[in-house]
Each structure stands twice: as structure tokens, then as C-alpha cells.
Design a protein around this motif. Structure first.
Motif, mmCIF file in Angstrom:
data_model
loop_
_atom_site.group_PDB
_atom_site.id
_atom_site.type_symbol
_atom_site.label_atom_id
_atom_site.label_comp_id
_atom_site.label_asym_id
_atom_site.label_seq_id
_atom_site.Cartn_x
_atom_site.Cartn_y
_atom_site.Cartn_z
ATOM 1 N N SER A 87 43.547 44.842 30.373
ATOM 2 C CA SER A 87 42.704 43.467 30.371
ATOM 3 C C SER A 87 41.673 44.062 28.896
ATOM 4 N N GLY A 88 41.622 45.452 28.818
ATOM 5 C CA GLY A 88 40.141 45.897 28.612
ATOM 6 C C GLY A 88 38.685 45.251 28.279
ATOM 7 N N ILE A 89 38.699 44.872 29.099
ATOM 8 C CA ILE A 89 37.209 43.967 29.539
ATOM 9 C C ILE A 89 37.092 42.573 28.863
ATOM 10 N N GLY A 90 36.945 41.523 29.530
ATOM 11 C CA GLY A 90 36.085 40.751 28.463
ATOM 12 C C GLY A 90 37.839 39.636 28.185
ATOM 13 N N ILE A 91 37.248 38.116 28.084
ATOM 14 C CA ILE A 91 38.900 37.488 27.495
ATOM 15 C C ILE A 91 38.156 37.224 25.851
#
Lengths: 266, 331
Positions: free
Chosen positions: A262-266
Motif C-alpha cells: 500500500s506504500g503507506i497512506g491513502i
């Protein structure tokens, strides 16, 4: 990845590593001396209490020589401060920047790992040299060359084995226990805790086909003259075969893991 | 240069009940909850265009940028950046893009920026001449030449961001993703970064996608914006049109001359709209667009007006209102 880029990454990492001067010298001296001191007292006591002249084909003196060699080798193979770099990149999102680079993440990280070798390679030659000077141990040039080749194979093999375990961070938050399990298994079956000749015959027969012995045992044994070219060659070939096999597994785990990222963070 | 069609991303997040029992239970059973971060969005960005992506925290801006930069895989949909599918991560594609994340350092902290740039030169295979020329240009325009040999971790936040920009642009990317590039910077540094982005756009004409919480970034850099909320686009068009479409009111400010008489009754003013301020020196009214002329006429006739200004509501407030209205509708 081009060899030039590989060397550049390794060079940058070496410089980064040396920017921490205290850590550099502590790792160089304490890392080796503390471990060897402990093993010296343990094995001296074991030989004295058991009254045995040899254990697993080793006298006390040859056992201590073996431990000097295997400790120095293991410092290179395992490396310091890199056990969970890949998992941390995945967990904290540091992987993002590498995924944008037009180059392989696996080889980028491996090049960094090679760059971190400088202190432990220095340690290998400084302590190894001192030990040879002040003891009865003899090292042949051919033994040293075979040892260096085995270390190169073992170094890549250890990273290749560690990579898919660290990739579990794509699914789980903490993979530290897996890393500990890898450390314990490789140390035990690889000859770092004890020479593999202390194992029962059946375990030695099975272990001969596993990837662990080539990590620590083979480079150390060939350095101290316990095994020769005839045993070294198939062991190194087996190590290369394991690199290819585990490398294929790495690719599968990496690809599946990336689908989860998810690569951290939305 | 960027083409996106029905792109979606759903994350699955674990939920754990609070307390010790919740932790124990989660060792055996874990509940996965889907979260639709991006919902079937479509857009196009042309060469030389800076598209502003505006939305509250968690709206899906960063997720969209990460998909287009090839960092994460979508759940469904298509995207093409320079003719490549981003998440296939062709080296040819990655050599032509750049991602700048204001919240995440891309450079190596323990090294001087110059060493990091040399490594990037090798990674992107930038020819010697081009590298020297670009580094000279970027470090001069951003005014960081004197800091190139300082360890990155010893630089101020503003200097570090400038170094990040250099690192990202050394290889002359044709597509640039800027995720909160001015976050945490002081006003001077923010302005310097904005000016630089505009100059870089003029010089190289890349397609850019910019996300930012600072409306000044958006107003200064973007002609077109996309407003995203809860993963869906709620507006895609010219920035100016947001005002025309959504700003239903204008603010009238009357600066008054010194006077002896009293001001009109407050309720008289309230006939035209909301009274924002009423003092001896100034009267401010928020008035619906169709009644602006009538209200202005009234003020001019009944007050000692020295100066009169009619302003649009600022874009930030309008966007905030849009989010608020949609939130209320959803509830």
C-alpha cells in the motif's frame, strides 16, 4: 543492473557506513573479540571437564582455530544492521523511492549490503592475520582463495534466503521472529554454533544437501585446511544451485507481495 | 501523456477491538474490512499541464498518485502514462517519470546531496554533460549551490525539499508527480518552490500532477483541478469555473468615511444577506450573487462610502463548503 551502478551503490553505502565512526570501530573490535572470548571459555571448559582429547575430529587448539575462522566468516556473511532493511522498507514505505528507480530492488539492496562489508572485511584480514602470526595455525594461499569464493557464494545465498522472509512484511507487520528463526537455523546447521562434524551421521548426510553448510562451515573449513578442493567444489556448486532455486522463490514472493503493497497512506 | 480510465483501488484493513481481550481475539480471528480508496476515476493530463488534485486527508489523492507512479497495483481499471502501464514498471517508463513526496524523504540522509545526485546520475544513466548542465541549472535556480556538499540530514526543511526537487528532476522527467511538495515549509520557501515549478514547466513542458493542502499552491500553479472526496471525483475542470459553479455568494466590503450620524439598523443590512462585520470604519456583507447590485446600491446610497469592494469567496473556502455539503448529504 550494470556492474558500474552496482559498484556505485556499494561505494555510496560504504561511505555512509563510515560516516558513523564510533559504530565502525566498535563493530570492528567488539563484534569479534566479545564473541571469540565467550567461545574460548566455553570450549576450554568443555574439553577440560570431559577429558576428551578430540571432539568431532577437533582438538581444543584446532577447535579454537575453527572458531576464529567461522566467526570472521559469519561477520561477513550475516552482516550487521542489515537483517531487516527490506522488511523495514516495506513496513515504513521506504520502498516507494526504490520502486520508482529504473533498476532492480533486489540488486540495489544487495549492492548496499556489499557496500557495508568494508569494516568486517577489514576485521577478517586484521584479526585473521594476527591470529596466524601469533598461533601455530597455517593458512595456504589456495585455501584463502577457495575461502573467498565460498564467502562470496555464501554472502549472496544468505541474502537470497533472507529476502523472501523479509518480504513477508507485505502481509505481516512484524517479521522479526522469522529473521530470528533464519539466524538460528543457519547458525546451527551452517556450522556457526558447532562444527557440523559434531552432528550425528544421519543429520550430516541430510545437511550435506541443504544450503546451510556452505554459508559458514565450508569457508571456515577450507580456510583452516579441514577440507580440500575435492570437498569444496561440490559444496560451492550446491550453494550456487540453492541461490538459483531460492532466487526463483524470491521472484514469486516479491511479485505476490507487491500486489499487497500500500506504500503507506491513502 | 497521462490517461486514466475507471481506475479503482480497494485496501483491506484489519480491525481490532480495543483492550486486551481484543488483542487476544485478534491472534485467532481477524476481521478484514474493505476500504475503497479510489473509485472508478478517469482523467487525462496533457503535456505541459499542471493538474491540481484537491481533497481532504484520506480522500485518495496519494493512492491515485502512487498507482500512476507504478508503486502500487490498482484493484481494477486502466492507466497509461507515456504509453506505459505504470504498475508493469518498465525501466523505460521509470526513466521518464519523477515522484516527489513532501512527507517522505527520497534522499539518503547520511550523505551529502552531491553524492546522492551522483548515484542518481548512474541510476538514470544521465550523460556527463547533461548531468553537469542540469545540476548547474537546478542548483542555481533553487539557490542551493553552497549546500551541495552538506549532509542531507543537516539541511533545513526548505533546503532539503529543494534538494529533493533537484534529485527528482536531474533526469528531465516527462511526467512529474508532486505529492505535497511544500508541506511544512515557511512562506518564503513555499514561494520559491512554486516559482521554480512554474519555471521548470516553462522550460521542459512535463505533465504534472500536484496534490497539496495549501490552496496557494493550487491557485498559483494549476489552471485545472480535480476535486476528490472519498475516492471519487466530484469536480474536474478549470479552477476559475469552480468559483462560478459553486460560489453562490459574494462579499461586499464598504470602507466608510468618518461620520457623525449612526449606521443603518442591522436588520436593514440583513435584508441583503449575512452581515460579516459592522463598525464605524467598515461594513462587510455576504450577499447572494443576484442581489449584489441591489445591495451595493443600498450601501452607496445610505452610508458615507469612501471605497467599495466586491470579492469572490476564496477558492479554499468554496472547496471546503463543497466537502461540507457533500458530507452532510451523505449523513
Amino acid at each position: 543492473m550494470t556492474p558500474r551502478l552496482f559498484l556505485r551503490i556499494a561505494g555510496v553505502e560504504a561511505r555512509r557506513r563510515m560516516s558513523y565512526r564510533a559504530d565502525f570501530w566498535l563493530n570492528l573490535v567488539v563484534g569479534f573479540a566479545a564473541k571469540f572470548g565467550l567461545l574460548y571459555f566455553v570450549w576450554t571448559a568443555m574439553f577440560r571437564e570431559s577429558g576428551a582429547a578430540t571432539m568431532g575430529g577437533y582438538t581444543l587448539d584446532s577447535m579454537l582455530v575453527y572458531y576464529v575462522a567461522v566467526l570472521l566468516v559469519s561477520q561477513i556473511i550475516i552482516g550487521a544492521g542489515f537483517e531487516s532493511e527490506v522488511a523495514t522498507d516495506i513496513y515504513e514505505g521506504g520502498l516507494n523511492r526504490y520502486l520508482v528507480f529504473p533498476t532492480s530492488y533486489f540488486w540495489f539492496k544487495y549492492a548496499q549490503r556489499v557496500g557495508m562489508l568494508l569494516p568486517v572485511v577489514l576485521q577478517f584480514f586484521v584479526f585473521g592475520g594476527l591470529f596466524v602470526l601469533f598461533s601455530d595455525a597455517t593458512i595456504s594461499l589456495s585455501g584463502l582463495v577457495m575461502c573467498v569464493v565460498a564467502i562470496a557464494v555464501g554472502h549472496l545465498l544468505f541474502f537470497t534466503m533472507s529476502f523472501p522472509l523479509q518480504n513477508v512484511a507485505f502481509w505481516a507487520d512484524n517479521v522479526w521472529s522469522l529473521q530470528v528463526a533464519l539466524r538460528l537455523t543457519t547458525s546451527l546447521l551452517g556450522g556457526l554454533m558447532f562444527p557440523v562434524t559434531l552432528f550425528p551421521d544421519w543429520l550430516q548426510a541430510v545437511n550435506a544437501w541443504l544450503p546451510f553448510h556452505v554459508l559458514f562451515g565450508v569457508p571456515a573449513e577450507v580456510l583452516v585446511g579441514k577440507i580440500g578442493f575435492a570437498e569444496w567444489l561440490p559444496a560451492v556448486a550446491l550453494g550456487i544451485a540453492w541461490i538459483i532455486a531460492v532466487g526463483l522463490l524470491d521472484r514469486v514472493v516479491w511479485r505476490r507481495g507487491n500486489l499487497q503493497y500500500s506504500g503507506i497512506g491513502i | 501523456m497521462i490517461r486514466v480510465r475507471s481506475l479503482s483501488k480497494t485496501y483491506y484493513v484489519h480491525k481490532k477491538a480495543p483492550g486486551l481481550m481484543g488483542s487476544v481475539r485478534s491472534l485467532f480471528v481477524r476481521k478484514k474490512t474493505p476500504k475503497d480508496a479510489v473509485k472508478a476515476v478517469s482523467l487525462d493530463v496533457a503535456e505541459g499541464e499542471i493538474l491540481g488534485l484537491v481533497g481532504p486527508n484520506g480522500a485518495g489523492k496519494t493512492t491515485l498518485v502512487k498507482m500512476l507512479a507504478g508503486i502500487i497495483f490498482p484493484t481494477s481499471g486502466e492507466a497509461s502514462v507515456l504509453g506505459h502501464t505504470p504498475w508493469e514498471r518498465d525501466n523505460e517508463f521509470r526513466r521518464q517519470i519523477a515522484l516527489i513526496m513532501g512527507q517522505k524523504a527520497q534522499l539518503w540522509w547520511d550523505l551529502p546531496a552531491a553524492d546522492c545526485f551522483l548515484l542518481l546520475k548512474e541510476i538514470y544513466r544521465i550523460p556527463d554533460e547533461k548531468y553537469a548542465e542540469n545540476l548547474e541549472y537546478l542548483s542555481t535556480v533553487l539557490d542551493v549551490k553552497k549546500d551541495l556538499n552538506v549532509q542531507v540530514r543537516r539541511l533545513s526543511l526548505g533546503e532539503r525539499m529543494k534538494m529533493e526537487l533537484i534529485a527528482a528532476l536531474l533526469h528531465e522527467p516527462r511526467v512529474v508527480f508532486l505529492d505535497e511538495p511544500t508541506i511544512g515549509l515557511d512562506l518564503t520557501a513555499q514561494r520559491a518552490i512554486r516559482d521554480f515549478i512554474l519555471e521548470y514547466r516553462e522550460r521542459h513542458k512535463p505533465a504534472m500532477i500536484l496534490t497539496s493542502h495549501y490552496m496557494e499552491d493550487i491557485e498559483r500553479l494549476c489552471k485545472r483541478i480535480v476535486i476528490i472526496q472519498d475516492g471519487a471525483f466530484i469536480y474536474d475542470g478549470q479552477l476559475d469555473d469552480v468559483v462560478k459553479t459553486y460560489a453562490k455568494r459574494k462579499v461586499i466590503t464598504a470602507h466608510l468615511r468618518k461620520q457623525d450620524g449612526s449606521l443603518p439598523e442591522r436588520r436593514e443590512l440583513e435584508r441583503f444577506g449575512e452581515v460579516l462585520e459592522e463598525t464605524d470604519l467598515q461594513v462587510r456583507l455576504s450577499v447572494e450573487r443576484p442581489r449584489v447590485a441591489e445591495a451595493s446600491g443600498y450601501l452607496l446610497e445610505n452610508l458615507p462610502v469612501a471605497d467599495l469592494a466586491i470579492d469572490e469567496t476564496d477558492v479554499g473556502t468554496i472547496i471546503e463548503q463543497i466537502f461540507q455539503e457533500r458530507r452532510e448529504q451523505a449523513e
